[in-house]
Design a protein around this motif. Structure first.
Motif, PDB file in Angstrom:
ATOM      1  N   ALA A   1      -2.587  -0.252   7.619  1.00  0.00           N
ATOM      2  CA  ALA A   1      -3.235   0.804   6.847  1.00  0.00           C
ATOM      3  C   ALA A   1      -4.264   1.547   7.696  1.00  0.00           C
ATOM      4  N   GLY A   2      -5.036   0.798   8.457  1.00  0.00           N
ATOM      5  CA  GLY A   2      -6.016   1.414   9.348  1.00  0.00           C
ATOM      6  C   GLY A   2      -5.354   2.255  10.426  1.00  0.00           C
ATOM      7  N   LEU A   3      -4.276   1.733  10.987  1.00  0.00           N
ATOM      8  CA  LEU A   3      -3.542   2.470  12.020  1.00  0.00           C
ATOM      9  C   LEU A   3      -2.926   3.751  11.459  1.00  0.00           C
ATOM     10  N   LEU A   4      -2.407   3.660  10.244  1.00  0.00           N
ATOM     11  CA  LEU A   4      -1.779   4.835   9.617  1.00  0.00           C
ATOM     12  C   LEU A   4      -2.817   5.918   9.332  1.00  0.00           C
ATOM     13  N   SER A   5      -3.985   5.519   8.899  1.00  0.00           N
ATOM     14  CA  SER A   5      -5.059   6.486   8.666  1.00  0.00           C
ATOM     15  C   SER A   5      -5.438   7.184   9.967  1.00  0.00           C
ATOM     16  N   GLU A   6      -5.540   6.403  11.022  1.00  0.00           N
ATOM     17  CA  GLU A   6      -5.862   6.974  12.339  1.00  0.00           C
ATOM     18  C   GLU A   6      -4.764   7.913  12.828  1.00  0.00           C
ATOM     19  N   ALA A   7      -3.523   7.602  12.441  1.00  0.00           N
ATOM     20  CA  ALA A   7      -2.369   8.392  12.909  1.00  0.00           C
ATOM     21  C   ALA A   7      -2.132   9.653  12.093  1.00  0.00           C
ATOM     22  N   GLY A   8      -2.925   9.850  11.026  1.00  0.00           N
ATOM     23  CA  GLY A   8      -2.809  11.099  10.296  1.00  0.00           C
ATOM     24  C   GLY A   8      -2.440  11.011   8.826  1.00  0.00           C
ATOM     25  N   ALA A   9      -2.302   9.803   8.290  1.00  0.00           N
ATOM     26  CA  ALA A   9      -2.028   9.691   6.855  1.00  0.00           C
ATOM     27  C   ALA A   9      -3.196  10.262   6.060  1.00  0.00           C
ATOM     28  N   LYS A  10      -2.908  11.040   5.017  1.00  0.00           N
ATOM     29  CA  LYS A  10      -3.976  11.598   4.190  1.00  0.00           C
ATOM     30  C   LYS A  10      -4.689  10.501   3.416  1.00  0.00           C
ATOM     31  N   LYS A  11      -3.894   9.571   2.886  1.00  0.00           N
ATOM     32  CA  LYS A  11      -4.452   8.444   2.129  1.00  0.00           C
ATOM     33  C   LYS A  11      -3.575   7.222   2.352  1.00  0.00           C
TER      34      LYS A  11
ATOM     35  N   SER B   1       0.845  -1.202   0.000  1.00  0.00           N
ATOM     36  CA  SER B   1       0.000   0.000   0.000  1.00  0.00           C
ATOM     37  C   SER B   1       0.873   1.242   0.000  1.00  0.00           C
ATOM     38  N   ALA B   2       0.383   2.282  -0.670  1.00  0.00           N
ATOM     39  CA  ALA B   2       1.061   3.585  -0.669  1.00  0.00           C
ATOM     40  C   ALA B   2       0.495   4.433   0.457  1.00  0.00           C
ATOM     41  N   VAL B   3       1.394   5.038   1.214  1.00  0.00           N
ATOM     42  CA  VAL B   3       1.005   5.887   2.342  1.00  0.00           C
ATOM     43  C   VAL B   3       1.338   7.334   1.978  1.00  0.00           C
ATOM     44  N   ILE B   4       0.307   8.175   1.932  1.00  0.00           N
ATOM     45  CA  ILE B   4       0.481   9.563   1.511  1.00  0.00           C
ATOM     46  C   ILE B   4       0.299  10.491   2.714  1.00  0.00           C
ATOM     47  N   GLY B   5       1.252  11.416   2.898  1.00  0.00           N
ATOM     48  CA  GLY B   5       1.066  12.469   3.877  1.00  0.00           C
ATOM     49  C   GLY B   5       1.659  12.225   5.245  1.00  0.00           C
ATOM     50  N   MET B   6       2.601  11.273   5.372  1.00  0.00           N
ATOM     51  CA  MET B   6       3.259  11.030   6.658  1.00  0.00           C
ATOM     52  C   MET B   6       4.766  10.966   6.476  1.00  0.00           C
ATOM     53  N   GLU B   7       5.496  11.426   7.484  1.00  0.00           N
ATOM     54  CA  GLU B   7       6.950  11.332   7.487  1.00  0.00           C
ATOM     55  C   GLU B   7       7.380   9.885   7.749  1.00  0.00           C
ATOM     56  N   ARG B   8       8.568   9.547   7.288  1.00  0.00           N
ATOM     57  CA  ARG B   8       9.031   8.158   7.395  1.00  0.00           C
ATOM     58  C   ARG B   8       9.138   7.686   8.842  1.00  0.00           C
ATOM     59  N   ASP B   9       9.604   8.541   9.736  1.00  0.00           N
ATOM     60  CA  ASP B   9       9.743   8.134  11.142  1.00  0.00           C
ATOM     61  C   ASP B   9       8.385   7.815  11.756  1.00  0.00           C
TER      62      ASP B   9
ATOM     63  N   GLU C   1       6.501  -3.835   6.442  1.00  0.00           N
ATOM     64  CA  GLU C   1       7.756  -3.086   6.402  1.00  0.00           C
ATOM     65  C   GLU C   1       7.674  -1.960   5.381  1.00  0.00           C
ATOM     66  N   ILE C   2       8.578  -1.003   5.510  1.00  0.00           N
ATOM     67  CA  ILE C   2       8.682   0.051   4.492  1.00  0.00           C
ATOM     68  C   ILE C   2       9.394  -0.534   3.270  1.00  0.00           C
ATOM     69  N   ALA C   3       8.721  -0.440   2.109  1.00  0.00           N
ATOM     70  CA  ALA C   3       9.278  -0.975   0.862  1.00  0.00           C
ATOM     71  C   ALA C   3       9.938   0.107   0.015  1.00  0.00           C
ATOM     72  N   ASN C   4       9.308   1.274  -0.048  1.00  0.00           N
ATOM     73  CA  ASN C   4       9.827   2.371  -0.873  1.00  0.00           C
ATOM     74  C   ASN C   4       9.725   3.691  -0.127  1.00  0.00           C
ATOM     75  N   LEU C   5      10.800   4.453  -0.169  1.00  0.00           N
ATOM     76  CA  LEU C   5      10.787   5.845   0.274  1.00  0.00           C
ATOM     77  C   LEU C   5      10.907   6.672  -1.005  1.00  0.00           C
ATOM     78  N   ASN C   6       9.762   7.008  -1.597  1.00  0.00           N
ATOM     79  CA  ASN C   6       9.744   7.567  -2.946  1.00  0.00           C
ATOM     80  C   ASN C   6      10.070   9.056  -2.997  1.00  0.00           C
ATOM     81  N   CYS C   7       9.444   9.818  -2.116  1.00  0.00           N
ATOM     82  CA  CYS C   7       9.636  11.258  -2.052  1.00  0.00           C
ATOM     83  C   CYS C   7       9.013  11.719  -0.740  1.00  0.00           C
ATOM     84  N   PRO C   8       9.168  12.989  -0.370  1.00  0.00           N
ATOM     85  CA  PRO C   8       8.623  13.424   0.921  1.00  0.00           C
ATOM     86  C   PRO C   8       7.141  13.068   1.083  1.00  0.00           C
ATOM     87  N   LYS C   9       6.861  12.372   2.159  1.00  0.00           N
ATOM     88  CA  LYS C   9       5.492  11.995   2.528  1.00  0.00           C
ATOM     89  C   LYS C   9       4.809  11.099   1.496  1.00  0.00           C
ATOM     90  N   GLN C  10       5.605  10.320   0.767  1.00  0.00           N
ATOM     91  CA  GLN C  10       5.042   9.278  -0.100  1.00  0.00           C
ATOM     92  C   GLN C  10       5.867   8.011   0.076  1.00  0.00           C
TER      93      GLN C  10
END
Length: 310
Positions: free
Chosen positions: A179-189, A132-140, A156-165
């Motif tokens: 994915a559900g946890l990331l959405s709750e934590a503030g990921a835009k998508k 899944s692609a995670v949009i809008g969160m910093e890698r840490d 695990e993190i597979a790709n660090l494509n660009c800032p917040k992607q």
């Protein structure tokens, strides 16, 4: 003076018909496709230009199609005097970069990525893995959430494509839970990706091991052009090629870090070689001050040549 980097598309940007216009107008492109077909025993032209999306999207087919198309365009650009100072590729694109650098023979690369694609397909039973692609969160922040997500399995993190992607990969249940946890934590998508396996995760270990056996038997040449590694975001060294390519299959792709490294090394013009403009978009999000071009047809080639002249 411009310092140019060739950057090569990875798996996922392919489509039926990619490269056809350049193929029809260039002997170098035709010859490259012919070489690939001779190695593989089937028509790569037919695979790229007249097969179905389903057939082209099979990992073992995608990988040879992309490396053939990208190498063909790279050869064409060199033939008209456009040479890179350095090169890199996203995941699969790294093999096109190594061919362009002169360190890996094209025919050997085509055979190798066909095997690589097969090993990756075989590594995990269909439906067991996900990305899944995670949009809008910093890698840490993403990594902190994944620590909790691992309660359900490998993620695990597979790709660090660009800032917040960022792309995550692993076992289907764990990826979906994360994915559900990331959405709750503030990921835009958090967007599920249409892929055939959990690439760039430790679930690819068996593929990595099989590939390693092939890599050990390849004669790598001297670098004519420096290549930046996905695994380290630094220059490849001859003595580390096998280990870097082995680890790349099951490790995070450090694309954002690689682009920043190239910029630090003086690169101010990026030429994405391959279908669509995914990497070009990443580069612009990393640094809006650099020049970015994509080459996949005659129109985009004309834009590049005019841009470099200007």
């Amino acid at each position: 003076m411009s310092k140019i980097a060739f950057i090569f598309s990875g798996q996922g940007s392919q489509y039926v018909g990619m490269g056809k216009e350049l193929y029809d107008n260039s002997d170098i492109v035709k010859e490259t496709f012919k070489e690939a077909s001779e190695v593989l025993g089937f028509s790569v032209e037919d695979l790229c230009f007249s097969s179905t999306e389903e057939e082209l999207n099979k990992t073992e087919n995608t990988q040879v199609a992309m490396v053939t198309m990208c190498t063909a365009i790279s050869r064409y650009l060199k033939s008209i005097g456009i040479e890179p100072s350095m090169t890199a590729g996203l995941s699969l694109g790294e093999y096109s970069a190594l061919v362009t650098s002169g360190v890996l023979d094209f025919k050997v690369a085509v055979d190798l990525v066909r095997k690589r694609g097969t090993y990756m397909t075989q590594a995990v039973e269909q439906g067991k893995g996900a990305m899944s692609a995670v949009i809008g969160m910093e890698r840490d922040a993403v990594e902190e959430v994944l620590k909790v997500g691992r309660e359900k399995g490998i993620v695990e993190i597979a790709n660090l494509n660009c800032p917040k992607q960022i792309v995550i990969s692993g076992e289907k249940e764990a990826v979906e839970y994360a994915a559900g946890l990331l959405s709750e934590a503030g990921a835009k998508k958090v967007i599920p990706l249409k892929v055939s396996g959990p690439f760039h995760s430790t679930m690819m270990k068996s593929a990595s091991e099989k590939l390693h056996n092939d890599l050990k038997n390849i004669e790598f040449k001297t670098f004519k052009i420096p290549v930046i590694s996905n695994y380290t975001a630094k220059y490849f060294e001859n003595e580390s090629i096998v280990e870097n390519l082995r680890m790349q299959v099951m490790s995070s792709v450090l694309w954002e870090d690689s682009v920043k490294f190239m910029i630090e090394e003086g690169c101010n013009t990026f030429v994405e070689i391959g279908p669509k403009n995914t990497l070009s978009a990443f580069v612009k999000k990393i640094d809006r001050g650099v020049n970015v071009y994509n080459v996949e047809d005659l129109t985009s080639l004309e834009k590049l040549t005019k841009g470099l002249e200007g």
